[in-house]
Structures are given as C-alpha cells and as structure tokens.
Design an enzyme around this catalytic site. Sequence first.
Site, PDB file in Angstrom:
ATOM      1  N   ASP A 279       0.847  -1.196   0.000  1.00  0.00           N
ATOM      2  CA  ASP A 279       0.000   0.000   0.000  1.00  0.00           C
ATOM      3  C   ASP A 279       0.878   1.240   0.000  1.00  0.00           C
ATOM      4  O   ASP A 279       2.104   1.152   0.091  1.00  0.00           O
ATOM      5  CB  ASP A 279      -0.900   0.005   1.243  1.00  0.00           C
TER       6      ASP A 279
ATOM      7  N   ASP B  25       0.679   3.608   2.393  1.00  0.00           N
ATOM      8  CA  ASP B  25       0.468   4.191   3.705  1.00  0.00           C
ATOM      9  C   ASP B  25      -0.716   5.152   3.590  1.00  0.00           C
ATOM     10  O   ASP B  25      -1.733   4.773   3.010  1.00  0.00           O
ATOM     11  CB  ASP B  25       1.752   4.851   4.220  1.00  0.00           C
TER      12      ASP B  25
END
Length: 372
Positions: A294, A296
């Site tokens: 991802d 973040d």
Amino acid sequence: MPYGKGKRGTEASSCGGRGAVRTVQGGAGRVRGLSAPWRKIKDFRAYTPENIFQQDDERRSFLPLVLSRIRAEATNPPTKGVQDMGDTMLAVIGGSGIYEIDGLKDASWQNVQTAWGAPSDAILTGVLDGVRLAFVPRHGRGHVHSPTDVPYRANVDALKQLGATHVLSVSACGSFREEMAPGDFVIPDQFIDRTVHREKSFFSSGCVAHVSMAHPTCTALGAMAAMAARSTGVTVHEGGTYLAMEGPQFSSLAESRMYRDQWGCDVIGMTNMPEAKLAREAELHYATVAMVTDYDSWHPDHGEVDVTEIIKTLGANSEHARGMIAALPALMVPDCQQACDKSLEFAVMTAPDKRDPVLVKKLMTVAGRVLR
C-alpha cells in the site's frame, strides 16, 4: 578499549560497500544443474569479453554471476548433495503471508528453547536446492503475535543455535514513493527505529556491548536476494530507508507526510526493528525484503490504508516471495566484505572480571565467539 579478539578485518568474509556489490553482486555457489535464474544464461560458457556487451540488457545484468559461477566451477568441482558452502545456513524470517517454503527437502518442524524464551513458533528446517535452511514464521502460524510482542531475541537466538549464518527477513510494508508501487519488492539498506516497547539488545548491565549500525544490512546478501526476486518477474528496488513503527495501528496522515517529506523514508513497516539490531549483535549476515502492499496514508489518490486491499496484494507478493526464496540458494556464495560475522570483534566493553556470569551464560549462543 573494547575487549574483543583478533584484529579488525581479520578473516573478513564478504558484504562490501554498495558500490562494490554493484560490481560483484553475489555469485553462484551452485555448480551443478541449472536452477531458475540460470536458465536465462544457460549458454554462459559462450560469454567472452568480446561478446558480453553484445547481449541484451537482461543477460548483461547477469555478468557478475556468470563470472562468479565460472570461478566457483573452476575451484570447486560439482559434488552431490549439499553445496560446498562451508558452514553456510540460510534462515528466513517470514512475515505476513509467508508461512511455508516450497521445495524444502527433509523438512521437519523443530521446537527450540532459548535463554530468551520460546521463539515465535517451531522452526522449519531442511535443505533447499542443496543449501541448509531454517524458517521461522515471525508472527507464528495463524498470525498470533502482534508486531510489539514478537519474541525477536528468541527468534534470532534460536536461528543461531541451529547454525544459521545468513538471515533473510521478508515482510509486508507501506510505500512512501510513487515508483515503489504495491506489488513491488524493496531491499532497504537503512533503518529509522521508531519502536518504543521492545527489548532491542541481547546485552545489558553486567556485559555491555556497542555494535555499529551505520550499515545495518549485509549488502551482498541483499544483492543476491534482489537477483533472486527479479528471476520471478517482480519489480525490485535496491536501497532505501525503512521506517520501523511500533504499531499495531497504521500511521496518521500527518505522520505519513512527515516520514516521507521531512525524514526522507521510503517504506514503513512494524517488524524489522529490533530484528536487524539483534542480527548484527549475533554476527549474522542480515538483509530484508520489504514487500509493498500500500501507499500508507500520504498518497492523495489512494487514501488511508485498507486492510482488505493489503490482504489482496499479499497474495501476489507471497507467491513472488516463495519464488525468490526458492531461487536464492543457487545464487549464494560467501561474498561479504563488511565482516558481518565479526561485528562483535571490538564491541564488548565490560572487562572480563566484571562480567555478570548469569548474563554471559545467556549470551553464549549469540556472542560465544568473543566471550569464551
């Protein structure tokens, strides 16, 4: 003056500065057969100084390993069974999504007790492509340990007990860089430790030691892991700073922006510290592979971390990670110039007659080389 043994640099075995590894990039200890990475260059004997630069970019990138393989074959004739890697044993600490090793022969789960308590789980041992291997699931099978509660000291001690010399850490991470996209692998070479509730050293009052963390990873092992990962088709980024957070919560938007924009971090995770520090104290060659899941929470087009999306990305990452681990033994040679296995040489400060015998006894597995 620290109370160590020998002279600095004596018997240094491999991990060199980043530039040196860009030139040498590991090698091929395996001298028989052709495992996955070598199928791309199975005509390696036809390479000469005159034609190597006529090859395509992918084949040309294998030149350092070609040369290492030729040297290895010339000096170490093929043998049946375990590679001629001396006492080398590869240990893998698997994070989220990595709970088994494909292709492991003579596999068995071993319960190991340490002076620091029980490790995360039983440890899987066996032989992978001719190299002895040990595997510990960092969070335990079934993901039972939180990042804060992982028994990091016990894990490292147990692996050292079993004979591990090299430790490859594999874990999920968030990315602070657009180009380090979900699904990519990052091989960090620096850390910022923001953890606050973990025991970070084997040493303490009664036997004090200070090891250098200026260059916290084994560059040679990292280069070999990068090569093995690329053989699976995954995008690999070499170098970068890993921000280790306490967790278990993910970052706030303000934290994410600070880590990215002000601190210059590249990825963020919850488990590589104090693991890397303890591996250094145990004189182990340590490298980490951070699997991006991802962005973040900093990325304006992706929003906050979504656990559902993380799990989805972990599935693909785990497949590449297993392929990387399967390919790594064929690429391993003792090629470190950082002397990772001598990191305690001048680190112990406490005079021998002032050392706590109870603590010294606990330290014998990880530091017995300099304490005996």
